[in-house]
Structure formats: C-alpha cells, structure tokens
Design an enzyme around this catalytic site. Structure first.
Site, PDB file in Angstrom:
ATOM      1  N   HIS A   1       0.562  -1.256  -0.211  1.00 22.81           N
ATOM      2  CA  HIS A   1      -0.226   0.047   0.104  1.00 22.81           C
ATOM      3  C   HIS A   1       1.206   1.242  -0.057  1.00 22.81           C
ATOM      4  CE1 HIS A   1       0.128   1.005   4.374  1.00 22.81           C
ATOM      5  NE2 HIS A   1      -0.024  -0.205   4.623  1.00 22.81           N
TER       6      HIS A   1
ATOM      7  N   ASP B   1       5.729   1.287   6.771  1.00 26.79           N
ATOM      8  CA  ASP B   1       4.400   0.735   6.726  1.00 26.79           C
ATOM      9  C   ASP B   1       3.761   1.743   5.937  1.00 26.79           C
ATOM     10  OD1 ASP B   1       2.266  -0.423   7.043  1.00 26.79           O
ATOM     11  OD2 ASP B   1       1.751   0.013   8.927  1.00 26.79           O
TER      12      ASP B   1
ATOM     13  N   GLU C   1      -5.403   2.075   2.758  1.00 25.42           N
ATOM     14  CA  GLU C   1      -5.191   0.768   3.581  1.00 25.42           C
ATOM     15  C   GLU C   1      -5.481   1.081   4.939  1.00 25.42           C
ATOM     16  OE1 GLU C   1      -3.304  -3.115   5.216  1.00 25.42           O
ATOM     17  OE2 GLU C   1      -2.931  -0.056   5.704  1.00 25.42           O
ATOM     18  N   GLU C   2      -4.584   2.651   5.399  1.00 24.95           N
ATOM     19  CA  GLU C   2      -4.648   2.537   6.927  1.00 24.95           C
ATOM     20  C   GLU C   2      -5.813   3.112   7.109  1.00 24.95           C
ATOM     21  OE1 GLU C   2      -2.365   2.212   8.882  1.00 24.95           O
ATOM     22  OE2 GLU C   2      -0.512   1.856   7.603  1.00 24.95           O
TER      23      GLU C   2
ATOM     24  N   ASP D   1       3.493  -6.048   2.920  1.00 30.05           N
ATOM     25  CA  ASP D   1       2.963  -5.585   4.775  1.00 30.05           C
ATOM     26  C   ASP D   1       3.962  -5.345   5.725  1.00 30.05           C
ATOM     27  OD1 ASP D   1       1.889  -3.167   5.591  1.00 30.05           O
ATOM     28  OD2 ASP D   1       0.152  -3.839   5.168  1.00 30.05           O
TER      29      ASP D   1
ATOM     30  N   HIS E   1       3.632   3.060  13.176  1.00 34.15           N
ATOM     31  CA  HIS E   1       2.703   3.898  13.003  1.00 34.15           C
ATOM     32  C   HIS E   1       3.691   5.023  14.125  1.00 34.15           C
ATOM     33  CE1 HIS E   1      -1.000   1.806  11.733  1.00 34.15           C
ATOM     34  NE2 HIS E   1      -0.272   1.163  11.112  1.00 34.15           N
TER      35      HIS E   1
END
Length: 361
Positions: free
Chosen positions: A68, A182, A214-215, A237, A325
C-alpha cells in the site's frame, strides 16, 4: 553520508515521499517511475491505486502482489485565530509518540514545515502530567503570526500533514531507518518482483499493485482487486517484531533479520491454508528463511483481497518492522531481500494446475 546503491536509493525515494491516506499522488509517482520499466502496462483504479501488469502465459492465472502506498499522518481540520492548526489523525496513532514531532503540511502552494505542540508540562497540575496528552489538546505550529498569516501559506482544512524522518542507513548497514516503512517496503517488494521476472518465463500474469487508503480501511485493496479479479492474492506489508525490550515472546516472537513473516491470522482474515502451505513449501525448497506470525488486532490488504467477487485465496507476507505507526521505524535489509526472493520463487511456480490445487484441492 553513506553512498547508496540502486536498491537503497529506491527505498529512500519511496520512504521520503509524502503520501498520507487520501493524498498518495507523490508516492504513486515514485512507485510508477521505478516499476514502469518492468511492466507491460500501467493502469489505475478510480481511487488512485497503481496496477502494473507483467504478462507471462496469456491464459495463465492472475497473481496480485500488493503493497500500500499510503502512510499514517494527519489532516488539518481548523486554523485557529492565533494561526495554529487543529488536526485529526489519519490512520492509527498512539498519542504518546506524537508530541514534538516535526511534520510537513502539504498545501496547494507547496510544503510548509511544522511541529506538533501542546501545553508544556510545567503549567499542568501534577495529576495531568502523568496522563498522555489527547489529540484534541494538540496542535500544529507552522510559525504563523495569526490565522491570516497561516492562510497566506496556502494552508486550508483538508490539507495533509506528514511526519518527517529522512531515510538513514544505520551504523550497522543492514538496519535501515525511515518513516513510512509501513508500507513503502511492500511497494518496493512489488517493484522488485516485476524487475526479477524480466527475461524470465512465468506461467501467469503478475500484477504489482500500489494500493491507496489501506490505513483507513483497506479501501484501495478492495477497488484494485475488483478491477484485476485475481486468482491468487498477496499483500506484502510490515509486521510486529518481538525483539525489543519489554515485549513478551507470547505477544510477538518474530525477530528482524530472521526472514519474512508468513501471517497465519489477523483481525481481517484467516490466511488460506493451501496457499500458506504452498508458500512455506517453496521457501523450504529454496532455503529462504521465514517466520510464522499472527496478529490479534489490525489487518492487511489481504483482508479485502480475499473477499472480492467469489473469493480469492490470499496470504500476507510481512517484513518485521520496529516502531511502526510512529514517525521513525527500522527494518533489516535481509528481510526485505528474502521477501523478494520468496515472492519471485512463488510466482514462478503458480501455474494453472497449482492454482487449481490450492483453490479446490
């Protein structure tokens, strides 16, 4: 600065690119520039996901390899009279890691630097100092004297704000630090799979995909899979390693540098048993290291891929990444390169008979 080889330069370009969910254009352009030389065709779904097609056997299975494009970040919701920006998070953030982090606000007129601030602890009651500051009590300081000043910078509600962390090769050059691993690492793997297949026969058509949003709900995975209608789907991922202080091995047992992770379960899907066993069998035959993992919360693009149309056998392959994150995370180069090796070997063996055996066997 360490001289970057071609792979590292690609990783730098991908991770330095700014692409919060819903505003992935810059990242998509970088991915396109790297994957286009190895693709027979580039198309897009109508949300903006990039789909690079590498043709093999014309009537063979369709195999989707998706990373992504988007990263977590922030969106400006209000400019205060004093020129500070109120914002909301885009994607999953832990409030403890947000304060005092630099950001870049992406405006119609260009980039504006800023920093996330709040009331200093010195003026808080003792009890409040012990509690994490809530997002609603934070703001972005862009160095504006007032609202009119901030507006003159081109800032307006809806603009995205992106964390700042330049790509860095660490002292041990196997360790790579950047924002947005990510999931720019998944985009890099998709690029390298198509590159590795140049001049080689494969019994299928391969789709290297950069999905959007995606997130915030695996949205681009749904739209791009609907467009492709694949026979087999892979999400590449990031995953959680358990090799930093304070983590119990029962919660996360993978270690960076020990091979890509084969995800058996997450909150969005149960991995397809036949496909999982095929992939691990290929890894065993090719002597490619891998690790099993499961995540009770969260999901990957496989969660939408496997539910498209009448169903798609799907599996998530991840690269263990420390501190996802947040504004800065770390991967191990060997995991990235072994993930590419694994995906290439898998693609080479996914002929019609094998896909039918996985799907209906």
């Amino acid at each position: 600065m360490t001289q970057l080889d071609d792979k590292l330069q690609m990783l730098k370009d991908l991770t330095d690119a700014k692409g919060v969910s819903g505003n992935e254009r810059e990242t998509r352009n970088v991915m396109k520039s790297y994957i286009e030389p190895y693709a027979d065709e580039i198309t897009y779904d109508r949300l903006g996901s990039l789909i690079a097609v590498k043709e093999g056997k014309a009537d063979g299975p369709k195999v989707m390899v998706a990373g992504h494009l988007d990263e977590i970040g922030f969106m400006v919701t209000q400019i205060t009279e004093d020129g500070f920006l109120r914002f909301q998070t885009v994607g999953g953030w832990w409030e403890q890691v947000m304060l005092a982090q630099r950001v870049t606000v992406m405006t119609r007129d260009g980039e504006v630097p800023g920093v996330i601030g709040s009331k200093p602890p010195h003026i808080l009651p003792a009890e409040e100092r012990k509690k994490p500051v809530k997002t609603k009590d934070m703001f972005i300081d862009v160095g504006a004297a007032n609202k009119e000043d901030a507006e003159s910078f081109g800032i307006r509600p809806g603009d995205s704000a992106v964390p700042v962390c330049d790509f860095t090769v660490m002292k041990n050059p196997k360790y790579l630090l950047a924002k947005a691993w990510d999931n720019r690492i998944g985009c890099a793997i998709a690029i390298d799979v198509l590159k590795a297949l140049q001049g080689q026969s494969h019994p299928n058509t391969v789709y290297g995909v950069g999905t959007v949003q995606e997130e915030v709900g695996l949205r681009g995975a749904q739209t791009s899979t609907h467009q492709i209608q694949p026979d087999i789907g892979f999400a590449v991922d990031t995953g959680i390693p358990g090799d930093t202080p304070g983590i119990d091995k029962k919660d996360a047992k993978a270690e960076i540098g020990k091979g890509p992770q084969v995800l058996v379960y997450d909150a969005s899907m149960i991995s397809h048993k036949g496909l999982r066993e095929f992939v691990t069998g290929v890894a065993d035959q090719a002597d490619i290291p891998y690790q099993f993992d499961s995540i009770a919360g969260g999901g990957t693009d496989s969660g939408k891929i496997h539910l498209t149309a009448n169903g798609v056998p799907a599996l998530s392959i991840s690269v263990a990444t420390r501190y996802i994150h947040t504004s800065a995370s770390i991967i191990h180069r060997d995991d990235y390169e072994n993930a590419v090796r694994l995906m290439v070997e898998v693609v080479k063996q996914l002929d019609e008979d094998k896909v039918n055996d996985i799907t209906f066997g």
